[in-house]
Design an enzyme around this catalytic site. Structure first.
Site, short mmCIF file in Angstrom:
data_model
loop_
_atom_site.label_atom_id
_atom_site.label_comp_id
_atom_site.label_asym_id
_atom_site.label_seq_id
_atom_site.Cartn_x
_atom_site.Cartn_y
_atom_site.Cartn_z
N CYS A 64 1.73 -6.33 -11.75
CA CYS A 64 2.24 -5.51 -10.50
C CYS A 64 1.69 -4.33 -10.48
O CYS A 64 1.39 -3.51 -11.49
CB CYS A 64 3.79 -5.57 -10.67
SG CYS A 64 4.39 -4.37 -9.84
N THR A 65 1.38 -3.77 -9.21
CA THR A 65 0.49 -2.77 -8.89
C THR A 65 1.18 -1.39 -9.19
O THR A 65 0.75 -0.29 -9.24
CB THR A 65 0.06 -2.66 -7.31
OG1 THR A 65 1.05 -2.71 -6.63
CG2 THR A 65 -0.70 -3.95 -7.45
N HIS A 66 2.38 -1.50 -9.48
CA HIS A 66 3.24 -0.33 -10.06
C HIS A 66 3.27 -0.13 -11.46
O HIS A 66 3.10 0.96 -11.84
CB HIS A 66 4.74 -0.42 -9.61
CG HIS A 66 5.31 -0.23 -8.21
ND1 HIS A 66 5.16 -1.02 -7.36
CD2 HIS A 66 6.06 0.84 -7.69
CE1 HIS A 66 5.71 -0.64 -6.29
NE2 HIS A 66 6.15 0.52 -6.49
N TYR A 71 10.16 -5.63 -3.56
CA TYR A 71 9.84 -6.81 -3.05
C TYR A 71 10.24 -7.99 -3.95
O TYR A 71 10.50 -9.06 -3.54
CB TYR A 71 8.11 -7.10 -2.44
CG TYR A 71 8.01 -6.28 -1.20
CD1 TYR A 71 8.79 -5.89 -0.24
CD2 TYR A 71 6.58 -6.47 -0.92
CE1 TYR A 71 8.39 -5.35 0.81
CE2 TYR A 71 6.29 -5.91 0.48
CZ TYR A 71 6.90 -5.30 1.12
OH TYR A 71 6.52 -4.68 2.42
N GLY A 72 10.02 -7.49 -5.32
CA GLY A 72 10.18 -8.55 -6.46
C GLY A 72 11.29 -9.76 -6.35
O GLY A 72 10.79 -10.68 -6.69
N ASP A 126 1.72 -1.83 0.39
CA ASP A 126 2.40 -2.50 -0.97
C ASP A 126 3.82 -2.13 -0.62
O ASP A 126 4.26 -1.51 0.63
CB ASP A 126 1.95 -1.56 -2.08
CG ASP A 126 2.95 -2.04 -3.34
OD1 ASP A 126 3.27 -2.99 -3.90
OD2 ASP A 126 3.26 -0.87 -4.24
N SER A 127 5.04 -2.54 -1.54
CA SER A 127 6.21 -2.51 -1.13
C SER A 127 6.60 -0.76 -1.43
O SER A 127 7.56 -0.50 -0.95
CB SER A 127 7.04 -3.29 -2.31
OG SER A 127 6.95 -2.66 -3.50
N CYS A 171 -0.42 -5.41 -3.66
CA CYS A 171 0.97 -5.80 -4.13
C CYS A 171 0.95 -7.29 -4.51
O CYS A 171 0.37 -8.23 -3.82
CB CYS A 171 2.03 -5.50 -3.10
SG CYS A 171 3.52 -6.40 -3.38
N ASN A 172 1.03 -7.64 -5.95
CA ASN A 172 0.96 -8.97 -6.47
C ASN A 172 2.04 -9.87 -5.72
O ASN A 172 1.67 -10.99 -5.31
CB ASN A 172 1.35 -9.12 -7.85
CG ASN A 172 -0.02 -8.27 -8.58
OD1 ASN A 172 -0.18 -7.11 -8.51
ND2 ASN A 172 -0.65 -8.97 -9.15
N THR A 173 3.34 -9.21 -5.75
CA THR A 173 4.34 -10.14 -4.87
C THR A 173 4.01 -10.60 -3.55
O THR A 173 4.32 -11.69 -3.13
CB THR A 173 5.56 -9.44 -4.93
OG1 THR A 173 5.77 -8.60 -6.28
CG2 THR A 173 6.79 -10.19 -4.75
N GLU A 226 9.01 4.55 -8.93
CA GLU A 226 9.43 4.99 -7.48
C GLU A 226 10.36 6.42 -7.51
O GLU A 226 10.31 7.28 -6.77
CB GLU A 226 10.01 4.00 -6.67
CG GLU A 226 8.96 2.83 -5.96
CD GLU A 226 8.05 3.44 -5.29
OE1 GLU A 226 8.30 4.38 -4.49
OE2 GLU A 226 7.26 2.50 -5.22
N1 DGL Z 1 3.95 -3.30 -6.39
C1 DGL Z 1 4.16 -4.69 -6.21
C2 DGL Z 1 3.53 -5.70 -6.94
O1 DGL Z 1 2.41 -5.65 -7.17
C3 DGL Z 1 5.62 -4.83 -5.61
C4 DGL Z 1 6.84 -4.49 -6.81
C5 DGL Z 1 8.30 -4.77 -6.02
O2 DGL Z 1 8.06 -4.13 -4.99
O3 DGL Z 1 8.97 -5.50 -6.65
O4 DGL Z 1 4.22 -6.94 -7.23
#
Ligand code: DGL
Length: 272
Positions: free
Chosen positions: A181-183, A40-41, A8-9, A71-73, A149
């Site tokens: 988003c996994t966060h 990453y978004g 993931d990011s 990570c969805n992104t 984070e």
């Molecule tokens: N956790 C990530 C996701 O699922 C990335 C979030 C990010 O880095 O912007 O999209």
């Protein structure tokens, strides 16, 4: 049991690891958090593809036999590229639009995700399948990744930041909120408190965990043979290749980060 690489990011993908461990309690996992390049978004697909390639190579060098893009992104930007370039099974994230669309009573669902995910063709395709039957309202979870984070998982400021992105979806009549988003699952208690008991919150991670199990089984990677197990953590990607290894114990989790691993370590301890 296969060695599974997860990335993931940042630390968000631990919310997916948590679900995968429920279905694969004796699994061997190497988790890579790209903290030095998080978030990453708002990055370009090309940038994310480059990062995803580099991380995939590193995970393969370390013995990963299957990779979960937690990570969805990164799934939206890079999973097709990864599948085309590497001969290893990849499992990515799927925004849970389908269960949300099938379960809504108001006919309105809300999707919280990053800007990158909401623009990605993978998401747009899924959305296209359901948007004739339900209204799909979207909002970027502005500042959510940074909250996680920074380990600011609750408190008045966290609530203020979460409300700013969630309230427009609730005001639009959404009775179901998709965590895209996994966060975001790390903010779920705050999201549920703001949304109230009548709103259903959907995290796709349990479905992704089932998919991991299916893919491993199809590839014959669920055999009980145990590789040398390991546990370690390094904040330096150049040292990541030589992460500490310890023999004998099972299951295992190796944590790697390209940046500051403090949050990764704490959240990994929290998910157990
Ligand atoms: N956790 C990530 C996701 O699922 C990335 C979030 C990010 O880095 O912007 O999209």
């Amino acid at each position: 049991m296969a060695v599974i690489g997860i990335f993931d990011s940042g630390s968000g993908g631990l919310s997916v690891l948590k679900e995968i461990r429920k279905v694969l309690p004796s699994g061997h996992f190497i988790y890579y958090a790209d903290n030095a390049h998080c978030p990453y978004g708002d990055k370009s697909p090309e940038y994310i593809q480059d990062r995803a390639r580099a991380i995939t190579r590193l995970l393969l060098d370390k013995g990963a036999e299957a990779i979960v893009v937690a990570c969805n992104t990164a799934t939206g930007a890079a999973i097709a590229t990864l599948r085309a370039e590497f001969d290893v099974p990849f499992v990515g994230m799927e925004p849970a639009v389908k269960p949300a669309a099938l379960g809504t009573r108001t006919g309105v669902i809300g999707v919280l995700a990053t800007a990158g995910t909401l623009k990605a063709s993978k998401y747009l395709k899924t959305k296209g399948l359901y948007q004739d039957n339900v209204r799909i309202e979207e909002h970027v979870g502005e500042g959510f990744v940074q909250l996680v984070e920074r380990l600011e998982l609750d408190g008045p400021e966290t609530e203020r930041v979460v409300r700013a992105s969630l309230q427009p979806l609730l005001d639009a009549g959404a009775d179901t909120i998709v965590l895209g988003c996994t966060h975001y699952p790390f903010l779920r208690p705050v999201i549920e408190r703001i949304a109230g008991p009548d709103i259903r919150v959907i995290d796709p991670a349990p479905a992704v965990a089932k998919q991991v199990l299916k893919v491993l089984s199809e590839r014959g990677l669920l055999s009980p043979a145990t590789p040398s197990s390991f546990a370690g953590l390094t904040g330096d990607p150049s040292k990541a290749r030589d992460g500490d290894r310890q023999g004998g114990k099972s299951p295992t989790l190796e944590l790697l980060s390209s940046g500051d691993p403090t949050t990764l370590r704490r959240l990994a301890a929290m998910i157990g």
